[in-house]
Write a protein that holds these residues in place. Structure first.
Motif, PDB file in Angstrom:
ATOM      1  N   THR A  78     -41.835-124.654  39.154  1.00 14.27           N
ATOM      2  CA  THR A  78     -41.691-123.907  37.916  1.00 14.27           C
ATOM      3  C   THR A  78     -42.151-122.342  37.890  1.00 14.27           C
ATOM      4  O   THR A  78     -43.279-122.271  38.137  1.00 14.27           O
ATOM      5  N   ILE A  79     -41.426-121.547  37.380  1.00 15.45           N
ATOM      6  CA  ILE A  79     -41.678-120.287  37.299  1.00 15.45           C
ATOM      7  C   ILE A  79     -41.563-119.547  36.301  1.00 15.45           C
ATOM      8  O   ILE A  79     -40.589-119.776  35.413  1.00 15.45           O
ATOM      9  N   GLY A  80     -42.665-119.173  35.361  1.00 12.00           N
ATOM     10  CA  GLY A  80     -42.529-118.538  34.201  1.00 12.00           C
ATOM     11  C   GLY A  80     -43.273-119.356  33.098  1.00 12.00           C
ATOM     12  O   GLY A  80     -43.514-120.556  33.410  1.00 12.00           O
ATOM     13  N   VAL A  81     -43.347-118.834  31.954  1.00 14.57           N
ATOM     14  CA  VAL A  81     -43.976-119.504  30.694  1.00 14.57           C
ATOM     15  C   VAL A  81     -43.218-119.048  29.667  1.00 14.57           C
ATOM     16  O   VAL A  81     -42.444-118.134  29.394  1.00 14.57           O
ATOM     17  N   GLU A  82     -43.154-120.269  28.319  1.00 13.71           N
ATOM     18  CA  GLU A  82     -42.519-119.749  27.204  1.00 13.71           C
ATOM     19  C   GLU A  82     -43.458-118.732  26.373  1.00 13.71           C
ATOM     20  O   GLU A  82     -44.768-118.580  26.436  1.00 13.71           O
ATOM     21  N   LEU A  83     -42.756-117.731  25.931  1.00 17.39           N
ATOM     22  CA  LEU A  83     -43.414-116.720  25.051  1.00 17.39           C
ATOM     23  C   LEU A  83     -43.672-117.375  23.655  1.00 17.39           C
ATOM     24  O   LEU A  83     -42.947-117.788  23.003  1.00 17.39           O
ATOM     25  N   SER A  84     -44.827-117.154  23.323  1.00 16.07           N
ATOM     26  CA  SER A  84     -45.302-117.783  21.765  1.00 16.07           C
ATOM     27  C   SER A  84     -44.513-116.800  20.783  1.00 16.07           C
ATOM     28  O   SER A  84     -44.452-115.540  21.145  1.00 16.07           O
ATOM     29  N   GLU A  85     -44.213-117.386  19.550  1.00 16.80           N
ATOM     30  CA  GLU A  85     -43.792-116.625  18.482  1.00 16.80           C
ATOM     31  C   GLU A  85     -44.724-115.443  18.182  1.00 16.80           C
ATOM     32  O   GLU A  85     -44.242-114.392  17.986  1.00 16.80           O
ATOM     33  N   GLU A  86     -46.160-115.853  18.317  1.00 13.84           N
ATOM     34  CA  GLU A  86     -47.000-114.810  17.884  1.00 13.84           C
ATOM     35  C   GLU A  86     -46.948-113.698  18.927  1.00 13.84           C
ATOM     36  O   GLU A  86     -47.109-112.339  18.345  1.00 13.84           O
ATOM     37  N   LEU A  87     -46.854-113.791  20.224  1.00 12.60           N
ATOM     38  CA  LEU A  87     -46.936-112.730  21.080  1.00 12.60           C
ATOM     39  C   LEU A  87     -45.361-112.008  20.840  1.00 12.60           C
ATOM     40  O   LEU A  87     -45.114-110.678  21.022  1.00 12.60           O
ATOM     41  N   MET A  88     -44.265-112.941  20.664  1.00  9.13           N
ATOM     42  CA  MET A  88     -43.065-111.965  20.592  1.00  9.13           C
ATOM     43  C   MET A  88     -43.040-111.133  19.242  1.00  9.13           C
ATOM     44  O   MET A  88     -42.581-110.026  19.126  1.00  9.13           O
ATOM     45  N   ASP A  89     -43.885-111.557  18.227  1.00  8.09           N
ATOM     46  CA  ASP A  89     -43.884-110.683  16.976  1.00  8.09           C
ATOM     47  C   ASP A  89     -44.612-109.336  17.269  1.00  8.09           C
ATOM     48  O   ASP A  89     -44.301-108.170  16.603  1.00  8.09           O
ATOM     49  N   ASN A  90     -45.478-109.104  18.615  1.00  8.35           N
ATOM     50  CA  ASN A  90     -46.205-108.031  18.743  1.00  8.35           C
ATOM     51  C   ASN A  90     -45.242-107.131  19.613  1.00  8.35           C
ATOM     52  O   ASN A  90     -45.574-105.897  19.884  1.00  8.35           O
ATOM     53  N   PHE A  91     -44.133-107.473  19.877  1.00  7.03           N
ATOM     54  CA  PHE A  91     -43.167-106.615  21.021  1.00  7.03           C
ATOM     55  C   PHE A  91     -42.256-105.675  19.863  1.00  7.03           C
ATOM     56  O   PHE A  91     -42.031-106.164  18.924  1.00  7.03           O
ATOM     57  N   ARG A  92     -42.383-104.707  20.589  1.00  4.25           N
ATOM     58  CA  ARG A  92     -41.366-103.424  19.984  1.00  4.25           C
ATOM     59  C   ARG A  92     -40.045-103.936  20.113  1.00  4.25           C
ATOM     60  O   ARG A  92     -39.680-104.630  20.929  1.00  4.25           O
ATOM     61  N   GLU A  93     -39.116-103.331  19.411  1.00  3.46           N
ATOM     62  CA  GLU A  93     -37.588-103.671  19.489  1.00  3.46           C
ATOM     63  C   GLU A  93     -37.303-103.351  21.031  1.00  3.46           C
ATOM     64  O   GLU A  93     -36.354-104.160  21.434  1.00  3.46           O
ATOM     65  N   GLU A  94     -37.186-102.261  21.496  1.00  6.63           N
ATOM     66  CA  GLU A  94     -37.134-102.033  22.876  1.00  6.63           C
ATOM     67  C   GLU A  94     -37.591-102.942  23.818  1.00  6.63           C
ATOM     68  O   GLU A  94     -36.765-103.432  24.676  1.00  6.63           O
ATOM     69  N   GLN A  95     -38.546-103.659  23.663  1.00  2.00           N
ATOM     70  CA  GLN A  95     -39.254-104.776  24.695  1.00  2.00           C
ATOM     71  C   GLN A  95     -38.472-106.023  24.325  1.00  2.00           C
ATOM     72  O   GLN A  95     -38.061-106.559  25.427  1.00  2.00           O
ATOM     73  N   ILE A  96     -38.026-106.136  23.262  1.00  2.00           N
ATOM     74  CA  ILE A  96     -37.424-107.428  22.961  1.00  2.00           C
ATOM     75  C   ILE A  96     -35.726-107.168  23.754  1.00  2.00           C
ATOM     76  O   ILE A  96     -35.213-108.123  24.210  1.00  2.00           O
ATOM     77  N   GLY A  97     -35.177-105.980  23.643  1.00  2.00           N
ATOM     78  CA  GLY A  97     -33.912-105.619  24.288  1.00  2.00           C
ATOM     79  C   GLY A  97     -34.188-105.933  25.521  1.00  2.00           C
ATOM     80  O   GLY A  97     -33.310-106.397  26.221  1.00  2.00           O
ATOM     81  N   GLN A  98     -35.624-105.512  26.235  1.00  2.00           N
ATOM     82  CA  GLN A  98     -35.309-105.606  27.676  1.00  2.00           C
ATOM     83  C   GLN A  98     -35.491-107.372  28.238  1.00  2.00           C
ATOM     84  O   GLN A  98     -35.072-107.642  29.213  1.00  2.00           O
ATOM     85  N   LEU A  99     -35.996-107.841  27.155  1.00  2.00           N
ATOM     86  CA  LEU A  99     -36.507-109.166  27.465  1.00  2.00           C
ATOM     87  C   LEU A  99     -34.906-109.995  27.463  1.00  2.00           C
ATOM     88  O   LEU A  99     -34.522-110.909  28.227  1.00  2.00           O
ATOM     89  N   MET A 100     -34.068-109.685  26.368  1.00  2.00           N
ATOM     90  CA  MET A 100     -32.573-110.152  26.451  1.00  2.00           C
ATOM     91  C   MET A 100     -31.894-109.794  27.608  1.00  2.00           C
ATOM     92  O   MET A 100     -31.139-110.507  28.019  1.00  2.00           O
ATOM     93  N   GLU A 101     -32.053-108.476  28.185  1.00  2.00           N
ATOM     94  CA  GLU A 101     -31.509-108.291  29.276  1.00  2.00           C
ATOM     95  C   GLU A 101     -31.726-108.864  30.525  1.00  2.00           C
ATOM     96  O   GLU A 101     -30.992-109.277  31.402  1.00  2.00           O
ATOM     97  N   LEU A 102     -33.234-108.994  30.597  1.00  2.00           N
ATOM     98  CA  LEU A 102     -33.465-109.947  31.753  1.00  2.00           C
ATOM     99  C   LEU A 102     -32.786-111.538  31.616  1.00  2.00           C
ATOM    100  O   LEU A 102     -32.592-112.022  32.565  1.00  2.00           O
ATOM    101  N   LEU A 103     -33.220-111.948  30.403  1.00  2.00           N
ATOM    102  CA  LEU A 103     -32.305-113.094  30.016  1.00  2.00           C
ATOM    103  C   LEU A 103     -30.918-113.260  30.630  1.00  2.00           C
ATOM    104  O   LEU A 103     -30.627-114.210  31.517  1.00  2.00           O
ATOM    105  N   LYS A 104     -30.044-112.251  30.276  1.00  2.00           N
ATOM    106  CA  LYS A 104     -28.921-112.175  30.624  1.00  2.00           C
ATOM    107  C   LYS A 104     -28.594-112.471  32.300  1.00  2.00           C
ATOM    108  O   LYS A 104     -27.775-112.981  32.762  1.00  2.00           O
ATOM    109  N   GLU A 105     -29.423-111.435  32.691  1.00  2.00           N
ATOM    110  CA  GLU A 105     -29.290-111.202  34.245  1.00  2.00           C
ATOM    111  C   GLU A 105     -29.753-112.666  34.977  1.00  2.00           C
ATOM    112  O   GLU A 105     -29.079-113.213  35.961  1.00  2.00           O
TER     113      GLU A 105
END
Length: 114
Positions: A78-105
């Motif tokens: 198993t590689i990776g961990v689930e990101l908590s909602e609290e952690l996600m709330d601290n991300f900037r919009e561009e960081q959320i966009g980067q995560l979405m791109e990584l998810l797609k890839e």
């Protein structure tokens, strides 16, 4: 008396350590991970001190988590961990966009011959 390790040396050691750990990932994950790490470290080269402290702390946690996960001798790794909602709330919009791109890839089908 030992000389204190400079900030630049700590950053460089963490960066190189992460890239070395990525060698244990499947090729597609390694390629995405290496690209992301290089980009993030480049972007934070001249970040403010407080942001740099958080950056180093989070990447150190990533290094430790990945090292533990890669060190597990299981049939299914198993590689990776689930990101908590609290952690996600601290991300900037561009960081959320980067995560979405990584998810797609990461969900793209593997190319034949890879």
């Amino acid at each position: 008396m030992a000389t204190p390790i400079s900030h630049v040396s700590r950053v460089r050691a963490l960066y190189k350590g992460i890239l070395k750990l990525h060698r244990g990932l499947p090729l597609e994950m390694k390629a995405i991970g290496d690209q992301y790490v290089k980009s993030e470290f480049r972007l934070h080269k001249s970040a403010p001190h407080q942001e740099t402290k958080i950056f180093m702390s989070e990447w150190t946690k990533y290094y430790i988590t990945l090292a533990k996960q890669l060190g597990q001798r299981k049939q299914i790794q198993t590689i990776g961990v689930e990101l908590s909602e609290e952690l996600m709330d601290n991300f900037r919009e561009e960081q959320i966009g980067q995560l979405m791109e990584l998810l797609k890839e990461s969900h793209k089908p593997m190319k034949e011959g890879s």
